[in-house]
Design an enzyme around this catalytic site. Structure first.
Site, PDB file in Angstrom:
ATOM      1  N   ARG A  17       0.859  -1.190   0.000  1.00 18.29           N
ATOM      2  CA  ARG A  17       0.000   0.000   0.000  1.00 18.29           C
ATOM      3  C   ARG A  17       0.886   1.227   0.000  1.00 18.29           C
ATOM      4  NH1 ARG A  17      -5.146   1.839   3.722  1.00 18.29           N
ATOM      5  NH2 ARG A  17      -6.114   0.285   2.370  1.00 18.29           N
TER       6      ARG A  17
ATOM      7  N   HIS B  88      -7.727   0.733  -6.153  1.00 18.22           N
ATOM      8  CA  HIS B  88      -7.925  -0.004  -4.886  1.00 18.22           C
ATOM      9  C   HIS B  88      -8.573  -1.360  -5.227  1.00 18.22           C
ATOM     10  CE1 HIS B  88      -8.120  -0.779  -0.768  1.00 18.22           C
ATOM     11  NE2 HIS B  88      -9.017   0.093  -0.349  1.00 18.22           N
TER      12      HIS B  88
ATOM     13  N   GLN C   9     -10.338  -3.824  -2.687  1.00 14.41           N
ATOM     14  CA  GLN C   9     -11.624  -3.301  -2.210  1.00 14.41           C
ATOM     15  C   GLN C   9     -12.761  -3.761  -3.127  1.00 14.41           C
ATOM     16  OE1 GLN C   9     -12.145  -1.058   0.587  1.00 14.41           O
ATOM     17  NE2 GLN C   9     -14.245  -1.671   0.192  1.00 14.41           N
TER      18      GLN C   9
ATOM     19  N   ASP D 267     -17.192   7.625  -0.544  1.00  7.18           N
ATOM     20  CA  ASP D 267     -15.861   7.470   0.068  1.00  7.18           C
ATOM     21  C   ASP D 267     -15.504   8.826   0.678  1.00  7.18           C
ATOM     22  OD1 ASP D 267     -13.301   6.618   0.748  1.00  7.18           O
ATOM     23  OD2 ASP D 267     -12.539   6.544  -1.311  1.00  7.18           O
TER      24      ASP D 267
ATOM     25  N   CYS E 268     -16.362   2.238   1.649  1.00  3.63           N
ATOM     26  CA  CYS E 268     -15.180   1.388   1.880  1.00  3.63           C
ATOM     27  C   CYS E 268     -14.634   1.547   3.294  1.00  3.63           C
ATOM     28  CB  CYS E 268     -14.113   1.689   0.839  1.00  3.63           C
ATOM     29  SG  CYS E 268     -13.643   3.426   0.772  1.00  3.63           S
TER      30      CYS E 268
ATOM     31  N   ARG F 165     -13.894  -7.733   3.136  1.00  3.47           N
ATOM     32  CA  ARG F 165     -12.487  -7.473   2.784  1.00  3.47           C
ATOM     33  C   ARG F 165     -11.642  -8.686   3.187  1.00  3.47           C
ATOM     34  NH1 ARG F 165     -10.203  -2.713   2.367  1.00  3.47           N
ATOM     35  NH2 ARG F 165      -8.798  -3.926   1.068  1.00  3.47           N
TER      36      ARG F 165
HETATM   37  N1   CP Z   1     -11.228   0.335   2.993  1.00  7.78           N
HETATM   38  C1   CP Z   1      -9.932   0.280   3.353  1.00  7.78           C
HETATM   39  O1   CP Z   1      -9.023   0.079   2.537  1.00  7.78           O
HETATM   40  O2   CP Z   1      -9.738   0.466   4.673  1.00  7.78           O
HETATM   41  P1   CP Z   1      -8.351   0.663   5.414  1.00  7.78           P
HETATM   42  O3   CP Z   1      -7.748   1.946   4.918  1.00  7.78           O
HETATM   43  O4   CP Z   1      -8.708   0.702   6.867  1.00  7.78           O
HETATM   44  O5   CP Z   1      -7.450  -0.496   5.078  1.00  7.78           O
HETATM   45  N1  NVA Z   2      -9.936   7.068  -1.053  1.00 11.60           N
HETATM   46  C1  NVA Z   2      -9.537   6.656   0.276  1.00 11.60           C
HETATM   47  C2  NVA Z   2      -9.747   5.194   0.459  1.00 11.60           C
HETATM   48  C3  NVA Z   2      -9.437   4.696   1.836  1.00 11.60           C
HETATM   49  C4  NVA Z   2      -9.682   3.225   1.981  1.00 11.60           C
HETATM   50  C5  NVA Z   2      -8.077   7.018   0.510  1.00 11.60           C
HETATM   51  O1  NVA Z   2      -7.258   6.799  -0.389  1.00 11.60           O
HETATM   52  O2  NVA Z   2      -7.760   7.547   1.587  1.00 11.60           O
END
Ligand code: CP
Ligand code: NVA
Length: 333
Positions: free
Chosen positions: A108, A135, A138, A232, A274, A319
């Site tokens: 990530r 993502h 997700q 989101d 999410c 997830r």
């Molecule tokens: N939805 C998601 O990716 O959550 P986190 O950022 O908590 O991993």
């Molecule tokens: N769009 C958000 C998703 C978090 C799971 C971010 O990148 O912070």
């Protein structure tokens, strides 16, 4: 079409064909049932998985770590700033080292190019746990959740995403919806429409699948007849906190609230997010915004978030099951 995914990476949504994507959802469903029956068989004994997080996470990290552990694999978590990556060592060199020791690597971070380079040099499956662009893990959870909560085939489902149309989640939803053949709408202000290249990719996929795609600033048009509303955060990880006020001004009209749910005309409409979500003042960031702007929530009201229409914790749990399926399928468990 083969759905053998052994040795494959998931760097972006389009790495999977529709059949492969659906086979992972089916596997997640099976693994979920197996776990719930208390009869889970560990398929990844003797394997090792590295989790590299250059951004924070709750669901993704917990899902990878717990799922790998339950399947018998060893897990090493490396949080933000805990490796030489980026500052003193290149992605390619890091990938080559990790590839010697691990059977799979989750990453990530910010730039999509980083995860692509990890994938190119590691020699083992690399899974994108979120970048600024995509993502994909997700999406597996989202589609499983949609399938759990509808009796209709995916090709008849109307999914409307509202908010920041050019963030990772919106981009992934657009191409995933296009590939799977959904009626997929994105409601966003013009300044936050999905990236042109992503739109082009989605339109090409839609031609093949029969998906209907709508990108509009007209909220009423976007939500009419929707089965699922999805939103989101309005400011994603890595974006400067100074942008909050401008973003709030742009997006207040796209908030998911009771009136919006009613304007779908569908009394069965479900709400997806999410997570994490700014639905109340119980977080540091939201408390500061509340004090400055006099707002109690942002992208979704607490009323909707807590309502029976909200299936966000089913989605969050999924997830875990889908990430487990991804590891089992690509590591060949
Ligand atoms: N939805 C998601 O990716 O959550 P986190 O950022 O908590 O991993
Ligand atoms: N769009 C958000 C998703 C978090 C799971 C971010 O990148 O912070």
């Amino acid at each position: 079409m083969s759905t053998d995914l052994v040795g494959r990476s998931l760097l972006r949504d389009t790495d999977l064909t529709k059949a492969e994507f659906l086979s992972l959802i089916d596997l997640a469903d099976e693994l979920r049932a197996e776990r719930r029956s208390g009869a889970e068989k560990p398929r990844l004994v003797g394997r090792s998985v590295a989790l590299i997080f250059e951004k924070t996470s709750t669901r993704t990290r917990v899902s990878f770590q717990l799922a790998a552990g339950e399947q018998g694999a060893q897990v090493l978590y490396l949080g933000p700033g805990e490796t030489q990556l980026g500052e003193k060592e290149s992605i390619a060199d890091t990938a080559r080292f990790f590839g010697r020791l691990f059977d799979g690597i989750e990453y990530r971070g910010g730039a999509q190019d980083n995860v692509e380079r990890l994938g190119a040099h590691a020699g083992v499956p690399v899974w994108n746990g979120l970048t600024d662009r995509w993502h994909p893990t997700q999406m597996l959870a989202d589609v499983l959740t949609i399938r759990d909560h509808t009796r209709r085939p995916l090709e008849e489902v109307v999914l409307c995403y509202l908010g920041d149309g050019r963030n990772n989640t919106a981009h992934s939803l657009l191409v995933t919806g296009a590939q799977l053949g959904l009626d997929l709408r994105v409601a966003a202000p013009g300044a936050l429409f999905p990236d042109q290249e992503v739109r082009g990719e989605a339109e090409r996929l839609a031609l093949a699948s029969g998906a209907r795609l709508t990108i509009t600033s007209d909220v009423a048009e976007a939500v009419s007849g929707a089965d699922f509303l999805y939103t989101d955060v309005w400011l994603s990880m890595g974006e400067p906190a100074e942008a909050w006020d401008e973003r709030i001004d742009l997006l207040l009209g796209f908030q998911v609230n009771r009136d919006l749910l009613e304007s779908t005309g569908n009394s069965e409409v479900k709400f997806l997010h999410c997570l994490p979500a700014f639905h109340d003042e119980e977080t540091g960031a939201m408390a500061r915004i509340a004090e400055r702007r006099g707002l109690a929530c942002l992208e979704v009201t607490d009323e909707v978030f807590q309502s029976p229409a909200s299936i966000v914790f089913d989605q969050a749990e999924n997830r875990f099951h889908t990430i487990k399926a991804l590891m089992v399928a690509t590591l060949g468990g």
